[in-house]
Design a protein around this motif. Structure first.
Motif, PDB file in Angstrom:
ATOM      1  N   MET A 117       7.609  20.112  -3.492  1.00  0.00           N
ATOM      2  CA  MET A 117       6.738  20.101  -4.668  1.00  0.00           C
ATOM      3  C   MET A 117       5.580  21.074  -4.538  1.00  0.00           C
ATOM      4  SD  MET A 117       6.506  16.088  -5.868  1.00  0.00           S
ATOM      5  CE  MET A 117       6.156  15.402  -4.242  1.00  0.00           C
ATOM      6  N   ILE A 118       5.131  21.320  -3.309  1.00  0.00           N
ATOM      7  CA  ILE A 118       3.934  22.143  -3.111  1.00  0.00           C
ATOM      8  C   ILE A 118       4.266  23.594  -2.794  1.00  0.00           C
ATOM      9  CG2 ILE A 118       1.892  22.435  -1.642  1.00  0.00           C
ATOM     10  CD1 ILE A 118       1.724  19.440  -1.387  1.00  0.00           C
ATOM     11  N   ALA A 119       5.387  23.829  -2.103  1.00  0.00           N
ATOM     12  CA  ALA A 119       5.696  25.184  -1.635  1.00  0.00           C
ATOM     13  C   ALA A 119       5.833  26.180  -2.778  1.00  0.00           C
ATOM     14  CB  ALA A 119       6.976  25.164  -0.803  1.00  0.00           C
ATOM     15  N   ILE A 156       0.828  -1.208   0.000  1.00  0.00           N
ATOM     16  CA  ILE A 156       0.000   0.000   0.000  1.00  0.00           C
ATOM     17  C   ILE A 156       0.864   1.260   0.000  1.00  0.00           C
ATOM     18  CG2 ILE A 156      -1.888   1.220   1.123  1.00  0.00           C
ATOM     19  CD1 ILE A 156      -2.555  -1.617   0.048  1.00  0.00           C
ATOM     20  N   ALA A 157       1.824   1.348   0.916  1.00  0.00           N
ATOM     21  CA  ALA A 157       2.627   2.571   1.025  1.00  0.00           C
ATOM     22  C   ALA A 157       3.451   2.814  -0.233  1.00  0.00           C
ATOM     23  CB  ALA A 157       3.534   2.498   2.258  1.00  0.00           C
ATOM     24  N   PHE A 158       4.101   1.777  -0.757  1.00  0.00           N
ATOM     25  CA  PHE A 158       4.927   1.976  -1.944  1.00  0.00           C
ATOM     26  C   PHE A 158       4.077   2.341  -3.157  1.00  0.00           C
ATOM     27  CE2 PHE A 158       8.420   0.272   0.449  1.00  0.00           C
ATOM     28  CZ  PHE A 158       9.542   0.793  -0.162  1.00  0.00           C
ATOM     29  N   MET A 159       2.906   1.730  -3.282  1.00  0.00           N
ATOM     30  CA  MET A 159       2.022   2.102  -4.390  1.00  0.00           C
ATOM     31  C   MET A 159       1.562   3.551  -4.254  1.00  0.00           C
ATOM     32  SD  MET A 159      -0.358  -1.261  -5.066  1.00  0.00           S
ATOM     33  CE  MET A 159       0.328  -2.762  -5.783  1.00  0.00           C
ATOM     34  N   LEU A 160       1.212   3.953  -3.031  1.00  0.00           N
ATOM     35  CA  LEU A 160       0.772   5.334  -2.814  1.00  0.00           C
ATOM     36  C   LEU A 160       1.890   6.319  -3.102  1.00  0.00           C
ATOM     37  CD1 LEU A 160      -1.439   5.138   0.424  1.00  0.00           C
ATOM     38  CD2 LEU A 160      -2.173   5.330  -1.946  1.00  0.00           C
ATOM     39  N   TRP A 161       3.105   6.007  -2.666  1.00  0.00           N
ATOM     40  CA  TRP A 161       4.231   6.902  -2.937  1.00  0.00           C
ATOM     41  C   TRP A 161       4.469   7.046  -4.434  1.00  0.00           C
ATOM     42  CZ3 TRP A 161       7.157   3.976   1.383  1.00  0.00           C
ATOM     43  CH2 TRP A 161       6.924   4.602   2.616  1.00  0.00           C
ATOM     44  N   GLY A 162       4.406   5.932  -5.160  1.00  0.00           N
ATOM     45  CA  GLY A 162       4.584   6.003  -6.599  1.00  0.00           C
ATOM     46  C   GLY A 162       3.533   6.885  -7.248  1.00  0.00           C
ATOM     47  N   CYS A 163       2.274   6.730  -6.807  1.00  0.00           N
ATOM     48  CA  CYS A 163       1.178   7.541  -7.361  1.00  0.00           C
ATOM     49  C   CYS A 163       1.350   9.019  -7.002  1.00  0.00           C
ATOM     50  CB  CYS A 163      -0.160   7.034  -6.847  1.00  0.00           C
ATOM     51  SG  CYS A 163      -0.598   5.364  -7.384  1.00  0.00           S
ATOM     52  N   ILE A 164       1.755   9.295  -5.770  1.00  0.00           N
ATOM     53  CA  ILE A 164       1.920  10.688  -5.330  1.00  0.00           C
ATOM     54  C   ILE A 164       3.050  11.369  -6.087  1.00  0.00           C
ATOM     55  CG2 ILE A 164       2.632  12.123  -3.365  1.00  0.00           C
ATOM     56  CD1 ILE A 164       1.045  10.149  -1.567  1.00  0.00           C
ATOM     57  N   TYR A 165       4.180  10.670  -6.232  1.00  0.00           N
ATOM     58  CA  TYR A 165       5.291  11.250  -6.988  1.00  0.00           C
ATOM     59  C   TYR A 165       4.947  11.411  -8.465  1.00  0.00           C
ATOM     60  CZ  TYR A 165       8.665  10.921  -3.139  1.00  0.00           C
ATOM     61  OH  TYR A 165       9.347  11.096  -1.955  1.00  0.00           O
ATOM     62  N   THR A 166       3.980  10.650  -8.937  1.00  0.00           N
ATOM     63  CA  THR A 166       3.518  10.818 -10.322  1.00  0.00           C
ATOM     64  C   THR A 166       2.606  12.025 -10.453  1.00  0.00           C
ATOM     65  OG1 THR A 166       3.636   8.433 -10.758  1.00  0.00           O
ATOM     66  CG2 THR A 166       2.233   9.738 -12.210  1.00  0.00           C
ATOM     67  N   LEU A 167       1.674  12.181  -9.520  1.00  0.00           N
ATOM     68  CA  LEU A 167       0.611  13.169  -9.665  1.00  0.00           C
ATOM     69  C   LEU A 167       1.013  14.582  -9.236  1.00  0.00           C
ATOM     70  CD1 LEU A 167      -2.323  13.923 -10.281  1.00  0.00           C
ATOM     71  CD2 LEU A 167      -2.923  13.162  -7.968  1.00  0.00           C
ATOM     72  N   ILE A 168       1.648  14.716  -8.082  1.00  0.00           N
ATOM     73  CA  ILE A 168       1.878  16.048  -7.524  1.00  0.00           C
ATOM     74  C   ILE A 168       2.671  16.960  -8.462  1.00  0.00           C
ATOM     75  CG2 ILE A 168       2.793  17.341  -5.573  1.00  0.00           C
ATOM     76  CD1 ILE A 168       0.274  15.683  -5.020  1.00  0.00           C
ATOM     77  N   PRO A 169       3.760  16.492  -9.104  1.00  0.00           N
ATOM     78  CA  PRO A 169       4.451  17.398 -10.046  1.00  0.00           C
ATOM     79  C   PRO A 169       3.564  17.851 -11.198  1.00  0.00           C
ATOM     80  CG  PRO A 169       5.849  15.529  -9.489  1.00  0.00           C
ATOM     81  CD  PRO A 169       4.493  15.227  -8.954  1.00  0.00           C
TER      82      PRO A 169
END
Length: 556
Positions: A529-531, A434-447
Motif C-alpha cells: 500500500m505504501i511502496a 486491540i489488534a483486530f480493531m487496529l488492523w481494521g482501521c489501518i486497512y481503512t485509512l492507508i488506501p
C-alpha cells in the motif's frame, strides 16, 4: 494479636469434582468460549454457501465437436475469481501531505514492532516445547518474555493507535493538527523508549517492579514525554475545533492519553511504592494500562472508522457517552482483583470484584452501539475486507471483557490465577480486541492516504490466519489452565501439572505460529500500500464541503 483480615483459602476449595462445572465463573466462560467458535463456523458456512450458490449459477459451456478440433466456442462468461472482489476504498477528503507522512511513519514503525515483538513471542513459545533450544543469557525466557510484551504494548499497539489518532482528532475537529513537528518528536521519543528498553531487558537491566513495568525509569520517561507532547497536540487541536460539539471519538482518545500519562507517573514515582502499596500500585498500573489506555483509545478509533466504513452515523451518541463514563468509573477500581487472597485488605478485593461486575454496563453499551450501527448494513460485510476485522474486534470486546468479569470471582480467581488461563485471556483482549480493531482501521485509512489498495487475497490470509491462530492459541490454554488450577486446588504435585500442560503448549506454539505468519502477511500488505503511494492533489471547494458534511453526519 494477628488479624489476617481475609477468609482462609480452604473455604472456597471445592470438595467434589462436580462443583467445577457448576461454578458460575466456569459456566460464564464456557458460554463465552462458544461465541467466537460459533461465529467462526457461521462465517465458514456462509462462505461455502455463497461459493456453491455462485457455482450453480454458472452457465454451462457449449461444446461442439468439429473434425480436427477438441473444443470450440468455450464460454468464459462466468469469470470466476479465486478471491471474491471487494469494494475499493472511497476517495477521501484531502489530507495534508506532511500529516500523511507522519501517520504513515507511525504505522510503519508500529508494524515493525509487531513483527519484532511477535517474533520474540514465537521464539518464547517454542521454548515451552523445546526448553533447551539455547543457553544464552540474552535469550533466556525471563528476559525475552518482557521484551515481547513491552514491544507489542508500547511499540505496536501504542504507535499504531497514535498514528491513527493523528488522523482522527483533526478530522472530526474539522481543523488542522496543532503541530506536525510535535507529532514527529513524540514518534521518535516513543520509538527510542522501545529500542533502548528492549536492549536493556535482554541485557538483564530491568525495573523488576511488576508486569508491563519492566522498563527502567529513564526509558519509561522517554515514553512519558512522548505522551505528554501528544496530549498537548491533541488537546490543542480539539480546543481550536470548528465544530460545535466534541465528537465522542475525541472524548475517548484524548482521555486515553491523559490516563496513560497518569499511569506512567503512578507506576514509576516511588513515593507510594512501599509494602502493600507496591502491590496495589502494580494492580492499578497493569489493569489501567489495558483498559484506560489501549481499550479506551481503540474504542475512540472505532467510533470514527466503523461509521465511516458503513457510511452511516453511530447508532447512539448517548450510549457512547454512557459507556465512556461507566468505563472510567468502574475500570479504575478493578486492578486489585489480580490479588485476591493476598494480604491486601479484604474490603479492597471486594470493591475490585464489584467494579469488575460493573464493567457489564460499558461493555454491553459499547457492544450494542457498534452492532446496532450495522443495522440495515450487514450486507456490506461480504463486500468489505475491513469490516470483518471490526466484527471480530467487537466480538472479542464483548467475550473477552465478560471473561475478565468471570475471572474476578473468588472461586475462579483461585482456580485460574497463575495458570495459562490468564495468558489466554490477555491474548483474547490485547490481540482479539486491540489488534483486530487496529488492523481494521489501518486497512481503512492507508488506501485513502496512498491511493493504493492491499492485495485482497493476502488480506484474507492475514484475517483468517490471525483469527484461527488466536483460537488455536487461546482455547487449549484455557482448557489446560483450568485443569492445572484444579490440580493445584487438589494438592497435586506441581510437576504433574507441568507434564499435563505439554500438549496444550504444543497447540499454543501452533496457534502462535499462525498468528506470527499473519503479521508477516500484514507487513507485506502494508508495504504494497505504501511502496507505490500516489500523491494527493490539493483540496477543492467541493472536497472541503465534503469534510464538513462528513463531520456533521458523524455528530448526529
Amino acid at each position: 494479636m494477628l488479624n489476617l483480615n481475609y477468609l482462609p483459602v480452604a473455604t472456597v476449595v471445592p470438595t467434589e469434582a462436580g462443583s467445577l462445572i457448576s461454578a458460575p465463573g466456569i459456566i460464564i466462560t464456557l458460554v463465552l468460549l462458544l461465541i467466537p467458535i460459533v461465529v467462526l463456523v457461521g462465517l465458514l458456512l456462509l462462505k461455502a454457501s455463497r461459493l456453491f450458490s455462485t457455482l450453480r449459477k454458472i452457465p454451462r459451456r457449449e461444446v461442439i465437436e468439429q473434425p480436427g478440433m477438441l473444443l470450440k466456442n468455450v464460454s468464459e462468461e462466468a469469470n470466476i475469481h479465486f478471491v471474491a472482489s471487494k469494494r475499493k476504498a472511497e476517495v477521501t477528503p484531502y489530507t495534508d501531505p506532511e500529516l500523511t507522512d507522519l501517520i504513515l511513519w507511525y504505522i510503519i514503525t508500529a508494524a515493525f514492532w509487531l513483527v519484532f515483538g511477535t517474533s520474540i513471542g514465537e521464539y518464547v513459545g517454542i521454548k515451552f516445547v523445546a526448553p533447551d533450544v539455547d543457553h544464552y543469557s540474552w535469550l533466556s525466557f525471563g528476559r525475552l518474555r518482557p521484551v515481547h510484551t513491552n514491544a507489542v504494548f508500547w511499540g505496536w499497539s501504542s504507535l499504531g493507535m497514535l498514528g491513527l489518532g493523528y488522523y482522527v482528532v483533526p478530522r472530526v475537529s474539522n481543523t488542522p493538527l496543532l503541530s506536525i513537528k510535535w507529532g514527529w518528536w513524540s514518534l521518535w521519543l516513543i520509538n527510542g523508549a522501545v529500542v533502548t528498553g528492549s536492549i536493556f531487558l535482554m541485557a538483564g537491566i530491568n525495573n523488576g517492579g511488576g508486569e508491563f513495568r519492566e522498563y527502567i525509569w529513564p526509558v519509561q520517561l522517554l515514553f512519558g514525554i512522548g505522551l505528554l507532547i501528544t496530549f498537548f497536540n491533541f488537546f490543542g487541536t480539539v480546543a481550536k475545533r470548528e465544530t460545535k460539539e466534541i465528537y465522542v471519538a475525541n472524548w475517548y482518545i484524548v482521555t486515553a492519553v491523559m490516563f496513560a500519562i497518569v499511569l506512567t507517573i503512578v507506576g514509576y514515582v516511588p513515593t507510594w511504592q512501599d509494602g502493600l502499596g507496591e502491590t496495589i500500585t502494580q494492580g492499578y498500573y497493569m489493569h489501567q494500562g489495558v483498559g484506560m489506555w489501549f481499550m479506551l483509545f481503540s474504542l475512540g478509533l472505532m467510533y470514527y472508522f466503523l461509521p465511516q466504513q458503513l457510511n452511516r452515523p453511530i447508532y447512539s451518541y448517548s450510549l457512547g457517552i454512557l459507556a465512556f463514563w461507566a468505563q472510567i468509573f468502574f475500570y479504575t477500581l478493578i486492578g486489585t482483583h489480580h490479588f485476591v487472597f493476598s494480604a491486601i485488605p479484604w474490603s479492597l478485593q471486594t470493591i475490585a470484584i464489584i467494579g469488575s461486575v460493573g464493567m457489564l454496563i460499558p461493555v454491553i453499551s459499547g457492544t450494542t452501539n457498534f452492532l446496532m450501527t450495522f443495522k440495515g448494513a450487514w450486507n456490506k460485510v461480504t463486500n468489505s475486507y475491513t469490516l470483518p476485522f471490526f466484527i471480530i474486534g467487537i466480538l472479542f470486546y464483548f467475550t473477552g471483557s465478560m471473561q475478565g468479569t468471570a475471572e474476578a470471582f473468588r472461586y475462579t480467581n483461585l482456580m485460574w490465577h497463575f495458570t495459562d488461563f490468564t495468558v489466554a485471556h490477555s491474548h483474547l483482549t490485547m490481540y482479539g480486541i486491540i489488534a483486530f480493531m487496529l488492523w481494521g482501521c489501518i486497512y481503512t485509512l492507508i488506501p485513502r492516504l496512498t491511493g493504493v489498495e492491499p492485495p485482497q487475497a493476502t488480506v484474507g490470509l492475514h484475517f483468517w490466519a490471525a483469527f484461527i491462530g488466536l483460537l488455536f492459541y487461546a482455547v487449549p490454554l484455557m482448557v489446560g489452565g483450568t485443569l492445572r488450577g484444579y490440580m493445584w486446588m487438589g494438592a497435586k504435585p506441581f510437576i504433574d501439572s507441568v507434564v499435563m500442560m505439554a500438549p496444550y503448549w504444543l497447540w499454543r506454539a501452533i496457534g502462535g505460529t499462525m498468528m506470527w505468519v499473519s503479521h508477516l502477511v500484514f507487513a507485506f500488505n502494508l508495504y504494497k500500500m505504501i511502496a507505490n503511494r500516489q500523491v494527493q492533489q490539493a483540496a477543492s471547494p467541493a472536497q472541503n464541503s465534503l469534510i464538513q458534511i462528513t463531520t456533521d453526519g458523524l455528530l448526529q
